[in-house]
Design an enzyme around this catalytic site. Structure first.
Site, PDB file in Angstrom:
ATOM      1  N   PRO A 100       0.834  -1.213   0.000  1.00  0.00           N
ATOM      2  CA  PRO A 100       0.000   0.000   0.000  1.00  0.00           C
ATOM      3  C   PRO A 100       0.866   1.261   0.000  1.00  0.00           C
ATOM      4  O   PRO A 100       1.839   1.342   0.758  1.00  0.00           O
ATOM      5  CB  PRO A 100      -0.792  -0.094   1.302  1.00  0.00           C
ATOM      6  CG  PRO A 100      -0.545  -1.446   1.853  1.00  0.00           C
ATOM      7  CD  PRO A 100       0.686  -2.001   1.227  1.00  0.00           C
ATOM      8  N   GLY A 102       2.018   4.836   0.998  1.00  0.00           N
ATOM      9  CA  GLY A 102       1.838   5.611   2.229  1.00  0.00           C
ATOM     10  C   GLY A 102       1.823   4.759   3.481  1.00  0.00           C
ATOM     11  O   GLY A 102       1.549   5.247   4.571  1.00  0.00           O
ATOM     12  N   ALA A 109      10.706   2.781  -3.397  1.00  0.00           N
ATOM     13  CA  ALA A 109      11.983   2.074  -3.583  1.00  0.00           C
ATOM     14  C   ALA A 109      11.758   0.758  -4.317  1.00  0.00           C
ATOM     15  O   ALA A 109      12.505   0.405  -5.236  1.00  0.00           O
ATOM     16  CB  ALA A 109      12.649   1.816  -2.232  1.00  0.00           C
ATOM     17  N   ASP A 151      16.524   1.835   2.113  1.00  0.00           N
ATOM     18  CA  ASP A 151      15.306   1.363   1.427  1.00  0.00           C
ATOM     19  C   ASP A 151      15.644   0.608   0.147  1.00  0.00           C
ATOM     20  O   ASP A 151      15.151  -0.497  -0.086  1.00  0.00           O
ATOM     21  CB  ASP A 151      14.424   2.560   1.008  1.00  0.00           C
ATOM     22  CG  ASP A 151      13.724   3.184   2.182  1.00  0.00           C
ATOM     23  OD1 ASP A 151      14.180   2.979   3.320  1.00  0.00           O
ATOM     24  OD2 ASP A 151      12.710   3.881   1.956  1.00  0.00           O
TER      25      ASP A 151
END
Ligand code: MEV
Length: 319
Positions: A100, A102, A109, A151
């Site tokens: 998802p 957010g 990334a 990330d």
């Protein structure tokens, strides 16, 4: 010919904020992924995603797009990649995303890493994972102005990783089986702003804040041992202590705090903010009760069940 490439999302387990001041951190790839299908297109490059409900035509030379459906969002990363790393011949990119946006699970990334892998394979370029991680970090930096190399590294290599004080990254030789739940509200945190606010708190109160940052580093090192020994309840306890210290650094919010306590009440062995805070997400360790924690967090907010995954980026060609 079609290329398929896929890369995982990530979560930070320990060490956020303290890592900015040279303390260690632990992060891991999760079993939620971004998948890119890439093929030649006839006259214009296209980026589309059923999962995100959008489609756009891309002008990769001018770095512009014409939206045909949906909201732009992640498209900036794709345009930057095609502008910097492609000869502008028309291609079609189709994104499936089960991370998802957010949620603090590093969707940008994962999309960047998967897109680069697909593109390099399509171009018949010689590349390895280190090259992808480096390029993906450059792309994220260009788009965001600042980006954590963690990330893109975690998304490329997969697994649980420990970032040491001297910035060396090592993979754990453990396979932690514990399940986790990520809870997130619609209020996104602003990483740059939160990093700045911790810095000014530290500047105003160095004698108090410096030892807190050092202690977060110690928690991360204790957690490393707990992960290697697969001590999931100890891990939860360390997450709770870390949460208290993150709160003292001023990165907690009402919503995050509510989710942290809801998760513990529903049976998580520990829960804490993951990422920069000030909005964003929490992570709960659930050696048991994953369903109960998931339900408790989904009631008011959003939640997703995750496990750590050793699978980093992969790419294949379909004829
Ligand atoms: C944000 O995901 C983690 C922080 O430690 C910032 C960073 O390491 O870049 C808050």
């Amino acid at each position: 010919m079609e290329i398929i490439a896929s890369a995982p999302g990530k979560t930070i387990l320990f060490g956020e904020h303290a890592v900015v001041y040279g303390e260690p951190a632990i992060a891991g790839a999760v079993n939620k992924r971004a998948t890119i299908r890439l093929k030649e297109a006839s006259d214009v490059s296209i980026f589309k995603s059923n999962d995100l409900g959008f489609e756009a035509e891309l002008d990769t030379v001018a770095k512009r797009y014409r939206l045909k459906k949906g909201k732009p969002g992640i498209i900036k990363y794709i345009l930057e990649i095609l502008h910097k790393c492609h000869d502008h011949s028309p291609i079609e990119l189709d994104l499936s995303l089960d991370i998802p946006i957010g949620s603090g699970l590093g969707s940008s990334a994962a999309v960047t890493v998967a897109t680069l892998a697909a593109l390099f394979k399509y171009q018949r370029k010689k590349f390895n994972k280190s090259f992808i991680a480096k390029k993906a970090h450059e792309i994220e930096n260009n788009v965001q102005g600042v980006a954590s190399p963690l990330d893109t590294r975690v998304s490329t290599f997969g697994g649980l990783i420990y970032l040491s004080k001297d910035k060396k990254i090592s993979k754990f030789d453990t396979n932690l089986k514990s399940s986790f739940v990520i809870g997130y509200t619609s209020k996104r945190g602003n990483t740059g702003r939160m990093v700045k606010s911790v810095k000014s708190l530290k500047n105003r109160n160095p004698m108090v804040v410096n030892p807190i940052i050092k202690t977060i580093g110690k928690i991360t090192d204790e957690a490393k041992i707990a992960i290697i020994k697969k001590q999931e309840f100890k891990l939860g306890e360390l997450m709770n202590i870390n949460q208290g210290l993150l709160d003292s650094l001023g990165v907690n919010t009402n919503e995050l705090s509510r989710m942290v306590y809801l998760a513990r009440k529903a049976g998580a062995s520990g829960s804490k903010i993951t990422g920069a805070g000030g909005g964003g997400s929490i992570i709960a360790c659930c050696p048991r009760n994953q369903d109960r924690v998931f339900k408790a967090l989904s009631y008011h907010d959003n939640a997703i069940k995750v496990n750590f995954s050793n699978r980093g980026v992969f790419v294949k060609e379909i004829r």
